[in-house]
Enzyme design. Structure first.
Site, short mmCIF file in Angstrom:
data_model
loop_
_atom_site.label_atom_id
_atom_site.label_comp_id
_atom_site.label_asym_id
_atom_site.label_seq_id
_atom_site.Cartn_x
_atom_site.Cartn_y
_atom_site.Cartn_z
N ASN A 199 0.85 -1.19 0.00
CA ASN A 199 0.00 0.00 0.00
C ASN A 199 0.88 1.24 0.00
OD1 ASN A 199 -1.73 2.18 0.88
ND2 ASN A 199 -3.20 0.62 1.49
N HIS A 233 -12.98 -1.44 4.79
CA HIS A 233 -13.21 -2.81 4.36
C HIS A 233 -14.23 -3.49 5.27
CE1 HIS A 233 -9.75 -2.12 1.91
NE2 HIS A 233 -8.92 -2.10 2.92
#
Length: 376
Positions: free
Chosen positions: A190, A325
């Protein structure tokens, strides 16, 4: 007399305005600045760790299913793989290449409604072809970073897979080898990791390159085109790797593939939240591999068998700043695929030889503790 009355009224008006301004400031401060007030919570967002609606039910279901012997169901696997491949085409489209993204085309960012025109300079750093075209592996391991891997002794089992995928540059040295293995064929990163841990690679770059040594010549998957802020730092990662002659091979995640994955999982019941890196890599593995094993995929803070508390990752207990998420929902979908024999989740510890140990006694005990449930 009249002048004094006007002065009094004017004084009252000014005082009222001042008090109103002060009251408005206090209200604004309480709603926006007060450090003791928790930030407002978004509605309909599932917590990835700790208490959440339905978590206990999912945990009990997982424990019950893991008391049974897992067996691959070839028909279910082939059907799911075929549907996934026809919708997402991961073998050819997961990675941006010079074939699927030519000069003059536009890359559409995932997180915002912006595009980036592919210039000859940008095109030159794209992979010439997909590293996955016309390739399949018999066994693949996708390794999440869940705290359930702590002291699991699953390193040998993970390293025995022909292709190993890891998420977000996790440590595989300094004593973690026994529990998570060291073999890495693809590792994701990321862009926030580069900003938080390596100063966005604007200053010293060698610590970052040294960190990459543990991954050998694996593929480094960079989501450079999710948001515009991700692009410059991802390109600096690419140039740093080339400047220091690191053997790791940087490639770029295709945002078009990510969008197709999101639509696919929406059709499977994942109606909320962005896809996590974990379920994205599981999707890719299901196209690449005949047999897919998952380790470290457990989104709850209690171990399913021993019931002890778990850290959020096997290497730290850092909690996410933003909840984007729907981790328990993702896990439930993966659990369904496990029950259908499409893939295999591993929730127990492993023996030295690599086989998994399922403590059935603890599994049965955990189902009986409804009167005094553990913290989840």
């Amino acid at each position: 007399m009249r002048g004094q009355l006007l002065k009094s009224r004017l004084s009252l008006i000014i005082t009222g305005l001042c008090l109103g301004s002060l009251l408005t400031s206090l209200i604004w401060y309480n709603n926006n600045v007060d450090p003791h007030r928790p930030p407002p919570q978004k509605k309909n967002v599932t917590q990835p760790f700790g208490p959440c609606e339905g978590c206990r039910k999912i945990i009990d279901k997982a424990v019950q299913r893991y008391s049974q012997t897992w067996k691959k169901q070839e028909d279910n696997y082939q059907n799911f793989r075929s549907n996934l491949s026809s919708e997402c085409h991961g073998l050819d489209n997961a990675i941006i290449t010079q074939t699927n993204t030519p000069v003059g085309s536009r890359i559409v960012f995932n997180g915002i409604r912006k595009t980036l025109k592919v210039t000859p300079k940008l095109f030159s750093i794209f992979a010439k072809e997909s590293p996955f075209s016309n390739k399949t592996w018999d066994t693949c391991a996708v390794v999440g970073s869940g705290g359930i891997l702590t002291n699991s002794s699953c390193g040998n089992a993970i390293d025995s897979a022909q292709f190993v995928i890891r998420c977000n540059l996790p440590p595989v040295d300094n004593g973690y080898e026994k529990h998570v293995g060291v073999k890495t064929d693809l590792v994701t990163a990321n862009p926030s990791i580069f900003t938080q841990n390596y100063g966005a690679l604007i200053g010293q770059r060698r610590p970052f390159v040294e960190r990459l040594r543990t991954y050998g010549n694996s593929l480094l998957l960079l989501p450079a085109f999710s948001y515009t802020l991700d692009t410059p730092v991802s390109l600096r990662v690419f140039s740093t790797i080339k400047d220091f002659h690191s053997p790791i091979r940087p490639v770029f995640l295709n945002p078009e593939y990510f969008r197709s994955l999101l639509l696919f999982w929406r059709s499977q019941g994942l109606y909320r939240g962005q896809l996590s890196t974990g379920i994205s890599m599981v999707s890719l593995a299901l196209e690449l591999c005949n047999n897919v094993d998952l380790y470290g995929f457990w989104p709850f803070s209690t171990h399913p068998y021993s019931l002890h508390n778990l850290t959020s990752h096997y290497y730290d207990n850092r909690q996410p700043k933003f909840i984007v998420h729907a981790m328990p929902t993702e896990f439930e979908l993966l659990l369904q695929l496990h029950s259908q024999g499409v893939l295999r989740l591993h929730l127990g510890d492993c023996q030295p030889g690599g086989t998994e140990v399922i403590d059935k006694a603890n599994a049965q005990n955990s189902e009986k503790q409804e009167d005094n449930p553990p913290k989840i």
